[in-house]
Design an enzyme around this catalytic site. Structure first.
Site, PDB file in Angstrom:
ATOM      1  N   CYS A  67      45.165  77.755  85.127  1.00 16.07           N
ATOM      2  CA  CYS A  67      45.689  76.889  84.064  1.00 16.07           C
ATOM      3  C   CYS A  67      44.689  75.837  83.586  1.00 16.07           C
ATOM      4  O   CYS A  67      44.884  75.228  82.534  1.00 16.07           O
ATOM      5  CB  CYS A  67      46.980  76.216  84.522  1.00 16.07           C
ATOM      6  SG  CYS A  67      48.247  77.388  85.061  1.00 16.07           S
ATOM      7  N   HIS A  72      47.987  70.293  79.942  1.00 25.29           N
ATOM      8  CA  HIS A  72      48.482  71.625  80.254  1.00 25.29           C
ATOM      9  C   HIS A  72      49.999  71.571  80.271  1.00 25.29           C
ATOM     10  O   HIS A  72      50.605  70.693  80.888  1.00 25.29           O
ATOM     11  CB  HIS A  72      47.935  72.072  81.609  1.00 25.29           C
ATOM     12  CG  HIS A  72      48.612  73.273  82.175  1.00 25.29           C
ATOM     13  ND1 HIS A  72      48.835  74.421  81.430  1.00 25.29           N
ATOM     14  CD2 HIS A  72      49.142  73.508  83.412  1.00 25.29           C
ATOM     15  CE1 HIS A  72      49.454  75.304  82.183  1.00 25.29           C
ATOM     16  NE2 HIS A  72      49.660  74.780  83.383  1.00 25.29           N
ATOM     17  N   ASN A 119      55.042  77.763  80.302  1.00 18.99           N
ATOM     18  CA  ASN A 119      53.688  77.595  80.831  1.00 18.99           C
ATOM     19  C   ASN A 119      52.891  78.851  80.497  1.00 18.99           C
ATOM     20  O   ASN A 119      53.139  79.918  81.065  1.00 18.99           O
ATOM     21  CB  ASN A 119      53.769  77.375  82.342  1.00 18.99           C
ATOM     22  CG  ASN A 119      52.414  77.184  82.999  1.00 18.99           C
ATOM     23  OD1 ASN A 119      51.380  77.474  82.422  1.00 18.99           O
ATOM     24  ND2 ASN A 119      52.427  76.706  84.237  1.00 18.99           N
TER      25      ASN A 119
END
Length: 325
Positions: free
Chosen positions: A119, A252, A282
């Site tokens: 990520c 993020h 996500n």
């Protein structure tokens, strides 16, 4: 003359298939797993996500986002001289998603490679591209974050499968005589490999281990907020700026609680945080460029704004980039 890099254009792409929390709850119920829209929203802030259809690969999503970024920058394929793709879900073991995407975009000859920092991948990739442009190794880079995380989810584990989605975001980063990217800060701590991983591999034509995502959510949360604050402050110090100089925090998009916690520690009002996790879930390495492009195209982010991009992911990796847009 000092050489810098600036973002010339942004782009993004979401696969058409959108799943609301209710859609996903019904899908999981068919397999005997219970969850609900309320449970997901309360814990994560996520209301929907997009999943790629069968046969659609990471490079397909990335190519769509890259074309949008090149169009926004007014750049033709032959003007790109570097391609970096951040992904944890490449099309195949090798070659890289970047090389496959390069062919789909009709770009020939320039270096193309993947960065794997989960990520945090886009922050890592942007930092590498900035360094290569500053040293003269490249003039105009295509930096892409693209993922099909739906392929590695365990749909028997409601604590993880509700979190992730598929998508891609991209920027064209080009050489400039005025500063764009002001400072970056990257870190990793391999002692925490086990709290977020896909512990499988391919050997002898078979999968060894478990090829589905595993996460200790509490451990990730505890680490994430602290390291994101540290990276943001280190980046500001390198640039000679303060948190008060940040117009937009683009973190993020993992969990609304982590995002709010980071903003609070930096003493930033929540209305300065770009939030797309509710719509996208996500999307790992794609989440920051997706959020950036959404904010640019909605008029939220304007030219001249100072942006703090920051990510944290499996590895355990984390980092931040401060830039004048």
């Amino acid at each position: 003359m000092t050489r810098y890099s600036r973002i010339a254009g942004t782009g993004s792409y979401l696969p058409p298939r959108r799943l609301s929390n209710q859609d996903l709850a019904e899908q999981l119920a068919a397999g005997g797993i219970e969850t609900s829209d309320e449970w997901i929203v309360e814990r994560t802030g996520i209301r929907s996500r997009h999943f790629a259809d069968e046969g659609v690969c990471t490079s397909d999503l990335g190519a769509h986002a890259a074309r949008a970024a090149m169009e926004a920058a007014g750049v033709k394929p032959e003007q790109i001289d570097l391609i970096i793709v951040a992904t944890s879900t490449p099309d195949m073991v090798f070659p890289s998603a970047a090389c496959i995407m390069q062919a789909k975009l009709g770009i020939v000859g320039c270096p193309a490679f993947d960065v794997q920092a989960v990520c945090s991948g886009f922050v890592y990739a942007l930092t590498v591209a900035d360094a290569m442009i500053r040293t003269g190794s490249a003039t105009r880079a295509l930096v892409v974050g693209a993922e099909v995380f739906s392929r590695i989810l365990d749909f028997k584990d409601r604590t993880t499968c509700v979190l992730f989605g598929d998508g891609a975001g991209a920027v064209v980063l080009e050489a400039s005589d005025t500063p764009g990217i002001l400072a970056t800060d990257l870190h990793a701590d391999g002692r925490h490999v086990g709290i977020l991983c896909v512990p499988g591999t391919v050997s002898g034509g078979q999968v060894l281990g478990d090829p589905l995502l595993k996460m200790d959510g509490q451990a990730v949360f505890k680490l994430a907020v602290g390291v994101l604050e540290e990276a943001a402050r280190a980046t500001l110090e390198k640039a000679g700026r303060t948190a008060a100089d940040i117009d937009w925090l683009i973190p993020h998009q993992a969990n609304i609680r982590i995002m709010q916690g980071t903003a609070k520690r930096l003493k930033l009002p929540l209305d300065k945080v770009v939030v797309t996790v509710d719509r996208h879930g996500n999307t790992s390495a794609a989440s920051i460029p997706l959020a950036l492009d959404a904010a640019v195209r909605s008029g939220q982010v304007q030219r001249g704004d100072t942006l703090m991009l920051e990510g944290v992911g499996g590895g355990f990796t984390w980092g931040a980039v401060l830039l004048d847009f």
